[in-house]
Design an enzyme around this catalytic site. Structure first.
Site, PDB file in Angstrom:
ATOM      1  N   ARG A   4      60.565  45.618  46.524  1.00  0.00           N
ATOM      2  CA  ARG A   4      61.977  46.389  47.278  1.00  0.00           C
ATOM      3  C   ARG A   4      63.389  45.005  47.592  1.00  0.00           C
ATOM      4  O   ARG A   4      63.840  45.051  47.748  1.00  0.00           O
ATOM      5  CB  ARG A   4      61.484  46.431  48.955  1.00  0.00           C
ATOM      6  CG  ARG A   4      60.810  46.881  49.859  1.00  0.00           C
ATOM      7  CD  ARG A   4      60.143  47.373  51.043  1.00  0.00           C
ATOM      8  NE  ARG A   4      59.081  46.045  50.280  1.00  0.00           N
ATOM      9  CZ  ARG A   4      58.126  46.478  51.650  1.00  0.00           C
ATOM     10  NH1 ARG A   4      57.611  47.547  52.596  1.00  0.00           N
ATOM     11  NH2 ARG A   4      57.028  45.332  51.433  1.00  0.00           N
ATOM     12  N   LYS A  56      42.586  43.486  45.353  1.00  0.00           N
ATOM     13  CA  LYS A  56      42.266  43.491  46.824  1.00  0.00           C
ATOM     14  C   LYS A  56      43.377  43.662  48.168  1.00  0.00           C
ATOM     15  O   LYS A  56      44.093  43.119  47.897  1.00  0.00           O
ATOM     16  CB  LYS A  56      40.739  42.805  47.123  1.00  0.00           C
ATOM     17  CG  LYS A  56      41.237  41.112  46.561  1.00  0.00           C
ATOM     18  CD  LYS A  56      40.019  40.126  47.069  1.00  0.00           C
ATOM     19  CE  LYS A  56      40.301  39.622  48.513  1.00  0.00           C
ATOM     20  NZ  LYS A  56      40.581  38.859  48.288  1.00  0.00           N
ATOM     21  N   ASP A  73      38.555  42.436  40.818  1.00  0.00           N
ATOM     22  CA  ASP A  73      37.848  41.181  42.179  1.00  0.00           C
ATOM     23  C   ASP A  73      38.288  40.226  41.127  1.00  0.00           C
ATOM     24  O   ASP A  73      37.170  40.060  40.195  1.00  0.00           O
ATOM     25  CB  ASP A  73      36.393  41.896  42.256  1.00  0.00           C
ATOM     26  CG  ASP A  73      35.762  40.382  42.610  1.00  0.00           C
ATOM     27  OD1 ASP A  73      36.190  39.439  42.956  1.00  0.00           O
ATOM     28  OD2 ASP A  73      35.272  41.370  44.069  1.00  0.00           O
ATOM     29  N   HIS A  74      39.174  39.321  41.250  1.00  0.00           N
ATOM     30  CA  HIS A  74      39.186  38.511  40.299  1.00  0.00           C
ATOM     31  C   HIS A  74      38.243  37.333  40.075  1.00  0.00           C
ATOM     32  O   HIS A  74      37.595  36.772  39.012  1.00  0.00           O
ATOM     33  CB  HIS A  74      40.470  37.611  40.815  1.00  0.00           C
ATOM     34  CG  HIS A  74      40.118  36.541  41.994  1.00  0.00           C
ATOM     35  ND1 HIS A  74      40.083  36.340  43.024  1.00  0.00           N
ATOM     36  CD2 HIS A  74      40.320  35.057  41.519  1.00  0.00           C
ATOM     37  CE1 HIS A  74      39.960  35.178  43.434  1.00  0.00           C
ATOM     38  NE2 HIS A  74      39.914  34.910  42.251  1.00  0.00           N
ATOM     39  N   LYS A 128      35.669  35.857  36.229  1.00  0.00           N
ATOM     40  CA  LYS A 128      35.578  34.135  35.886  1.00  0.00           C
ATOM     41  C   LYS A 128      35.029  34.193  34.657  1.00  0.00           C
ATOM     42  O   LYS A 128      33.521  34.172  35.444  1.00  0.00           O
ATOM     43  CB  LYS A 128      35.121  33.356  37.193  1.00  0.00           C
ATOM     44  CG  LYS A 128      35.907  33.106  38.802  1.00  0.00           C
ATOM     45  CD  LYS A 128      35.938  32.438  40.034  1.00  0.00           C
ATOM     46  CE  LYS A 128      36.586  32.320  40.907  1.00  0.00           C
ATOM     47  NZ  LYS A 128      38.201  31.411  40.379  1.00  0.00           N
ATOM     48  N   GLU A 138      35.835  27.095  50.770  1.00  0.00           N
ATOM     49  CA  GLU A 138      37.319  26.360  49.795  1.00  0.00           C
ATOM     50  C   GLU A 138      37.635  25.190  51.486  1.00  0.00           C
ATOM     51  O   GLU A 138      37.092  25.408  51.963  1.00  0.00           O
ATOM     52  CB  GLU A 138      37.936  27.492  50.163  1.00  0.00           C
ATOM     53  CG  GLU A 138      37.624  28.732  49.793  1.00  0.00           C
ATOM     54  CD  GLU A 138      38.734  30.005  49.676  1.00  0.00           C
ATOM     55  OE1 GLU A 138      39.297  29.996  48.540  1.00  0.00           O
ATOM     56  OE2 GLU A 138      38.434  30.561  50.703  1.00  0.00           O
ATOM     57  N   ASP A 183      37.789  39.154  53.557  1.00  0.00           N
ATOM     58  CA  ASP A 183      38.046  38.359  52.556  1.00  0.00           C
ATOM     59  C   ASP A 183      37.486  37.821  51.477  1.00  0.00           C
ATOM     60  O   ASP A 183      37.662  38.091  49.749  1.00  0.00           O
ATOM     61  CB  ASP A 183      38.675  37.295  53.068  1.00  0.00           C
ATOM     62  CG  ASP A 183      40.065  36.482  51.580  1.00  0.00           C
ATOM     63  OD1 ASP A 183      39.977  37.308  51.219  1.00  0.00           O
ATOM     64  OD2 ASP A 183      39.955  35.091  52.355  1.00  0.00           O
ATOM     65  N   HIS A 216      34.197  39.449  46.164  1.00  0.00           N
ATOM     66  CA  HIS A 216      33.730  38.474  45.462  1.00  0.00           C
ATOM     67  C   HIS A 216      31.666  37.628  45.930  1.00  0.00           C
ATOM     68  O   HIS A 216      30.720  37.679  44.756  1.00  0.00           O
ATOM     69  CB  HIS A 216      34.070  37.368  45.642  1.00  0.00           C
ATOM     70  CG  HIS A 216      35.852  37.204  46.053  1.00  0.00           C
ATOM     71  ND1 HIS A 216      36.094  37.901  44.922  1.00  0.00           N
ATOM     72  CD2 HIS A 216      36.808  36.615  46.558  1.00  0.00           C
ATOM     73  CE1 HIS A 216      38.043  38.065  45.374  1.00  0.00           C
ATOM     74  NE2 HIS A 216      38.194  36.651  46.367  1.00  0.00           N
ATOM     75  N   LYS A 227      36.364  28.624  54.615  1.00  0.00           N
ATOM     76  CA  LYS A 227      37.395  27.761  54.308  1.00  0.00           C
ATOM     77  C   LYS A 227      38.073  26.494  55.419  1.00  0.00           C
ATOM     78  O   LYS A 227      37.207  26.486  56.555  1.00  0.00           O
ATOM     79  CB  LYS A 227      38.926  28.948  55.413  1.00  0.00           C
ATOM     80  CG  LYS A 227      39.672  30.059  54.286  1.00  0.00           C
ATOM     81  CD  LYS A 227      40.812  30.472  53.997  1.00  0.00           C
ATOM     82  CE  LYS A 227      40.607  31.282  53.456  1.00  0.00           C
ATOM     83  NZ  LYS A 227      40.450  31.690  52.118  1.00  0.00           N
TER      84      LYS A 227
HETATM   85  C1  BG6 Z   1      40.880  35.387  47.810  1.00  0.00           C
HETATM   86  C2  BG6 Z   1      40.884  34.999  48.564  1.00  0.00           C
HETATM   87  O1  BG6 Z   1      40.453  37.167  47.494  1.00  0.00           O
HETATM   88  O2  BG6 Z   1      39.924  34.311  46.881  1.00  0.00           O
HETATM   89  C3  BG6 Z   1      41.494  34.398  49.590  1.00  0.00           C
HETATM   90  O3  BG6 Z   1      41.947  36.010  49.596  1.00  0.00           O
HETATM   91  C4  BG6 Z   1      40.364  33.212  48.535  1.00  0.00           C
HETATM   92  O4  BG6 Z   1      41.604  33.497  50.274  1.00  0.00           O
HETATM   93  C5  BG6 Z   1      40.686  33.510  46.752  1.00  0.00           C
HETATM   94  O5  BG6 Z   1      41.204  31.466  48.467  1.00  0.00           O
HETATM   95  C6  BG6 Z   1      39.823  32.308  46.710  1.00  0.00           C
HETATM   96  O6  BG6 Z   1      39.989  32.441  44.972  1.00  0.00           O
HETATM   97  P1  BG6 Z   1      39.603  31.388  44.222  1.00  0.00           P
HETATM   98  O7  BG6 Z   1      39.457  31.604  42.515  1.00  0.00           O
HETATM   99  O8  BG6 Z   1      40.744  29.531  44.355  1.00  0.00           O
HETATM  100  O9  BG6 Z   1      37.970  30.783  44.243  1.00  0.00           O
END
Ligand code: BG6
Length: 513
Positions: free
Chosen positions: A64, A171, A200-201, A205, A239, A258, A263, A363
């Site tokens: 936007r 996500k 899903d990143h 990894k 984290e 989250d 994950h 967190k």
């Molecule tokens: C994301 C979450 O999918 O993954 C975040 O939304 C989180 O809250 C992050 O911090 C963690 O990813 P990584 O790769 O830093 O472990």
């Protein structure tokens, strides 16, 4: 050929072959957002440098924000410079020569914008020879996923008349089971499942993918990978960071949505699944699905002892004072959103019956560390009764990040005249064993999508099964007050003390990381 040999061969093929991207256009919705500059463009740049991006590649950013192509490119370049200093203008020019920006004129639901996009894609196809191949990357708030997808359908950009048409969806995929089912239905109205790439990143990894290789390309683990030898499994994703200006998202999400739904559950699947019949996407996803479906449903009574929630208060991290979750900008001062959770999960499968899987994530914990720890059963403690220290069980630790590697902890005799026994580590570190660094997760996943390899993406039934497993906890937590008033852990610690109560047996406890 036996199934296991087929798997071994496909592992070898998949690992050994160098792959490079095919001609295509990538359209990023929400391109003025953080993900594009922090992750997607650096990942594309890295592919480009490795000659893995086709020379017939175009990028169209859209959102936007009313930007020109030059402004868009300028923003990307500044962000990239911060990450990788010293990129020459010539290199940047050649990398970004086919980048374009298309501002949306009426939010995400204006047909005219999609007609303009279709025309631009056509023009670029003629100019850059992208063979009609296109990928749509949805990096927007989830509220507009449906609008984007149905409009793409209306202008027929979802059809594969010439070349492929794929969609990558970030996500969160849904907010609960019902919304995920609804979203799946809406997407499937215009795309076939094999065109949909739910990202899903964590699956991108290197260390997470290595779980498959470690388990299925080695013969020593399989015979002991079951309830007979394994006492329990711990999966941690800790984290240090807080919610980083994402209060709007996090307040309605919390740690279960989250981190667990995606994950942590995906890691659980890779640790626990049966050997797939091949290294092909659906074969692997079939096995992961079985694990998600085998998660023993949480009964309400059990939830008090099998699930622990927490929220951080103020504290210190790396010597710096950090505020409590409730004091973060945009957070309700009385919020009961959990920023920490620990779960005890049982999988009702032949292999795993009776073996608890402990999952935790939070967190503002003491350290950024993600790992899987497989704790084996204790040996019969007969021979070393007089040892000063108790014999500890063997633990196999797969370090996902940082300090990526694998450690096996085992007992050994302390040199000397006495018969003293102590535990030591056998260590593999990526950093010392390999000279090349691991690619970023997004790099791998973008390339896989270009190549039509959905192995590391999540299928619709997996998403739904993961939500289904979580729903009892989400419902219970959203309708009851926490047992301990929030905040119940200080920032910079390992979460609420209550999380220890998940362990009943005296020899089980959270690993000190
Ligand atoms: C994301 C979450 O999918 O993954 C975040 O939304 C989180 O809250 C992050 O911090 C963690 O990813 P990584 O790769 O830093 O472990």
């Amino acid at each position: 050929m036996s199934k296991l040999l087929t798997l071994e061969n496909s592992l070898r093929e998949g690992l050994g072959s160098q792959r490079s991207g095919v001609p295509c256009s990538l359209v990023i919705f929400g391109a003025s957002g953080d993900l594009t500059k922090r992750k997607l463009v650096p990942a594309l740049f890295s592919l480009y440098q490795k000659h893995l991006l086709s020379t017939s590649f175009s990028l169209i950013g859209t959102s936007r924000s009313q930007l020109s192509t030059d402004e868009f490119k300028h923003r990307l370049k500044s962000a990239l410079d911060e990450k990788i200093p010293g990129i020459s203008s010539a290199l940047w020019e050649s990398f970004s020569q086919n980048f374009h920006y298309l501002p949306l004129t009426g939010g995400f639901n204006n047909l005219a914008d999609y007609q303009a996009l279709s025309k631009l894609l056509n023009d670029l196809d003629q100019k850059n020879d992208t063979l009609g191949n296109k990928i749509f990357y949805l990096s927007t708030p989830p509220e507009v996923f449906e609008d984007i997808i149905s409009n793409l359908g209306r202008v027929e950009l979802t059809r594969e008349k010439k070349g492929f048409s794929r969609v990558i969806i970030e996500k969160p995929f849904g907010h609960d089971l019902a919304s995920a089912q609804m979203l799946n239905q809406k997407i499937k109205n215009v795309f076939n499942e094999n065109q949909i790439y739910r990202i899903d990143h964590y699956l991108g990894k290197e260390t997470v993918q290595n779980l498959l290789v470690m388990r299925f390309a080695n013969s020593i683990f399989e015979p002991i990978w079951n309830r007979r030898y394994i006492d329990h499994v711990q999966i941690t994703a800790a984290e240090e960071i807080g919610i980083e200006n994402r209060a709007g998202f996090y307040e309605t999400s919390g740690v279960l949505r989250d981190m667990f739904q995606n994950h942590l559950f995906q890691i659980l699947c890779l640790v626990a699944m049966e050997p797939p019949i091949s290294f092909e996407a659906n074969a692997i996803r079939d096995e992961k699905l079985k694990i998600l479906k085998s998660i023993r449903p949480f009964e309400e009574e059990e939830l008090k002892t099998s699930a622990c929630r927490g929220q951080y208060g103020g504290g210190y991290l790396g010597g710096e004072k950090v505020v409590a979750y409730r004091e973060e900008a945009g957070v309700n001062p009385l919020s009961t959103t959990p920023t920490f959770a620990a779960l005890k999960i049982y999988l009702d499968t032949w292999r795993w019956v009776g073996v608890p899987f402990y999952l935790r994530s939070g967190k503002r914990l003491a350290k950024r560390i993600s790992e899987v720890a497989i704790q084996f059963k204790e040996p019969p403690d007969l021979l070393f009764k007089n040892n000063l220290q108790a014999i500890s069980p063997n633990v196999l630790v797969i370090r996902i990040q940082p300090d990526e590697g694998i450690t096996l902890k085992f007992e050994t005799k302390v040199p000397g005249m006495a018969f003293e026994v102590r535990n030591v580590n056998m260590d593999f570190r990526y950093g010392t064993s390999f000279t090349v660094g691991a690619p970023e997760a997004y790099e791998r996943l973008l390339l896989d999508c270009m190549l039509g390899d959905a192995t590391l993406f999540i299928r619709s039934d997996e998403v739904e099964a993961a939500w289904e497993a979580l729903m009892p906890i989400l419902n219970y937590w959203e309708t009851t007050s926490p047992q301990e008033a929030f905040p119940n852990y200080e920032a910079g610690t390992w979460g609420p003390a209550m999380a220890d109560a998940l362990f009943v047996k005296p020899w089980r406890k959270w690993r000190r990381l």
